[in-house]
Design a protein around this motif. Structure first.
Motif, mmCIF file in Angstrom:
data_model
loop_
_atom_site.group_PDB
_atom_site.id
_atom_site.type_symbol
_atom_site.label_atom_id
_atom_site.label_comp_id
_atom_site.label_asym_id
_atom_site.label_seq_id
_atom_site.Cartn_x
_atom_site.Cartn_y
_atom_site.Cartn_z
ATOM 1 N N UNK A 100 20.905 32.544 -11.440
ATOM 2 C CA UNK A 100 21.513 31.838 -12.572
ATOM 3 C C UNK A 100 22.079 32.795 -13.619
ATOM 4 N N UNK A 101 22.298 34.044 -13.233
ATOM 5 C CA UNK A 101 22.874 35.021 -14.143
ATOM 6 C C UNK A 101 24.382 35.118 -13.965
ATOM 7 N N UNK A 102 24.921 36.280 -14.317
ATOM 8 C CA UNK A 102 26.357 36.545 -14.191
ATOM 9 C C UNK A 102 26.585 37.600 -13.116
ATOM 10 N N UNK A 103 27.826 37.824 -12.772
ATOM 11 C CA UNK A 103 28.175 38.768 -11.714
ATOM 12 C C UNK A 103 29.066 39.883 -12.241
ATOM 13 N N UNK A 104 29.150 40.932 -11.424
ATOM 14 C CA UNK A 104 30.161 41.966 -11.645
ATOM 15 C C UNK A 104 30.676 42.374 -10.269
ATOM 16 N N UNK A 105 31.964 42.178 -10.037
ATOM 17 C CA UNK A 105 32.592 42.475 -8.753
ATOM 18 C C UNK A 105 33.223 43.866 -8.834
ATOM 19 N N UNK A 106 32.748 44.778 -7.982
ATOM 20 C CA UNK A 106 33.237 46.159 -7.999
ATOM 21 C C UNK A 106 34.635 46.301 -7.397
ATOM 22 N N UNK A 107 34.968 45.429 -6.464
ATOM 23 C CA UNK A 107 36.260 45.543 -5.789
ATOM 24 C C UNK A 107 36.195 46.441 -4.564
ATOM 25 N N UNK A 108 34.998 46.622 -4.008
ATOM 26 C CA UNK A 108 34.830 47.450 -2.820
ATOM 27 C C UNK A 108 33.567 48.280 -2.917
ATOM 28 N N UNK A 109 33.497 49.305 -2.075
ATOM 29 C CA UNK A 109 32.347 50.203 -2.056
ATOM 30 C C UNK A 109 32.846 51.629 -1.892
ATOM 31 N N UNK A 110 32.023 52.578 -2.314
ATOM 32 C CA UNK A 110 32.383 53.984 -2.172
ATOM 33 C C UNK A 110 32.478 54.322 -0.684
ATOM 34 N N UNK A 111 33.624 54.856 -0.293
ATOM 35 C CA UNK A 111 33.858 55.198 1.120
ATOM 36 C C UNK A 111 34.815 56.386 1.188
ATOM 37 N N UNK A 112 34.277 57.619 1.169
ATOM 38 C CA UNK A 112 35.147 58.805 1.208
ATOM 39 C C UNK A 112 36.098 58.819 2.399
ATOM 40 N N UNK A 113 35.657 58.282 3.540
ATOM 41 C CA UNK A 113 36.517 58.261 4.735
ATOM 42 C C UNK A 113 37.778 57.443 4.479
ATOM 43 N N UNK A 114 37.631 56.346 3.716
ATOM 44 C CA UNK A 114 38.777 55.493 3.392
ATOM 45 C C UNK A 114 39.461 55.904 2.095
ATOM 46 N N UNK A 115 39.010 56.996 1.503
ATOM 47 C CA UNK A 115 39.611 57.476 0.257
ATOM 48 C C UNK A 115 39.237 56.653 -0.961
ATOM 49 N N UNK A 116 38.100 55.946 -0.899
ATOM 50 C CA UNK A 116 37.653 55.127 -2.027
ATOM 51 C C UNK A 116 36.491 55.829 -2.710
ATOM 52 N N UNK A 117 36.743 56.279 -3.925
ATOM 53 C CA UNK A 117 35.712 56.913 -4.732
ATOM 54 C C UNK A 117 35.325 56.018 -5.884
ATOM 55 N N UNK A 118 34.397 56.463 -6.721
ATOM 56 C CA UNK A 118 33.955 55.655 -7.865
ATOM 57 C C UNK A 118 35.091 55.243 -8.803
ATOM 58 N N UNK A 119 36.115 56.102 -8.912
ATOM 59 C CA UNK A 119 37.216 55.798 -9.838
ATOM 60 C C UNK A 119 38.080 54.634 -9.374
ATOM 61 N N UNK A 120 38.021 54.312 -8.082
ATOM 62 C CA UNK A 120 38.802 53.179 -7.571
ATOM 63 C C UNK A 120 38.057 51.850 -7.724
ATOM 64 N N UNK A 121 36.807 51.904 -8.126
ATOM 65 C CA UNK A 121 36.003 50.693 -8.285
ATOM 66 C C UNK A 121 35.871 50.342 -9.766
ATOM 67 N N UNK A 122 35.394 49.141 -10.038
ATOM 68 C CA UNK A 122 35.254 48.654 -11.417
ATOM 69 C C UNK A 122 33.900 49.076 -12.009
#
Length: 200
Positions: A100-122
């Motif tokens: 019954x709380x609130x959410x926070x959607x990151x927009x993905x997960x950290x994945x160096x292989x796919x070039x997704x680092x912390x800066x690409x997430x919320x």
């Protein structure tokens, strides 16, 4: 393999996640046989979702306005924030009717292989929300895979700097109705480490 528009349709359908070449072909040929009104409805739905659906300015969930339904609901506990990777995860948790709380959607997960680092997430937006008074617990509900675990570990390191903030992780283990012999080592190991006392 096929000519012109049919092959173009199959190619485009095949680019969708989870749709392989055979599924794309099956869907493509199905669309050739349906009533034109059905095609018009599908085209209208696709256009509407691109034109009208936005992302919540607070949590990043899909929304029709500035806020999603959860953030707009004053009955929800703003002191509890459940961190998920994608909007579909919000829907999955909401189906349980346990949170019954609130959410926070990151927009993905950290994945160096796919070039997704912390800066690409919320993540920066999450830290800003947590810095506001009243947030008492953050529940990490990232996927129990390599990328989800890396993301959760990274977030735990960041969230340690917030005094009086409780950081929890969703429990994981054996599914109801599952057989021990089919459980992988990681799942079985977590089931053992997360075991709890049973009332007599």
């Amino acid at each position: 393999m096929y000519e012109g528009p049919v092959q173009e349709l199959i190619d485009e359908l095949g680019r969708l996640p989870g749709v392989g070449p055979k599924s794309a072909q099956r869907i493509g040929f199905h669309l050739l046989t349906v009533d034109p009104a059905d095609i018009d409805r599908l085209v209208t739905a696709l256009r509407r979702v691109k034109d009208e659906v936005k992302f919540c300015t607070v949590c990043g969930n899909v929304a029709e306005g500035e806020l999603c339904k959860v953030c707009g609901d004053q009955r929800r506990d703003a002191g509890l924030i459940c961190v998920v990777e994608e909007s579909k995860d919000v829907a999955a948790i909401e189906r349980t009717r346990e949170f019954r709380g609130r959410y926070h959607v990151l927009g993905g997960a950290i994945s160096p292989i796919d070039g997704i680092g912390p800066d690409q997430l919320r993540i920066a937006e999450l830290l800003k929300r947590i810095a506001e008074p009243g947030v008492s617990e953050v529940i990490l509900a990232t996927d129990p895979n390599l990328e989800g675990e890396a993301t959760a570990t990274y977030l735990v390191r960041l969230l340690r700097t917030f005094p009086d903030l409780t950081v929890t992780r969703l429990a994981s283990g054996l599914p109801v109705g599952g057989d021990l012999e089919y459980a992988d080592e990681v799942t079985l190991g977590r089931a053992f480490s997360g075991r709890r006392a049973v009332d007599a």
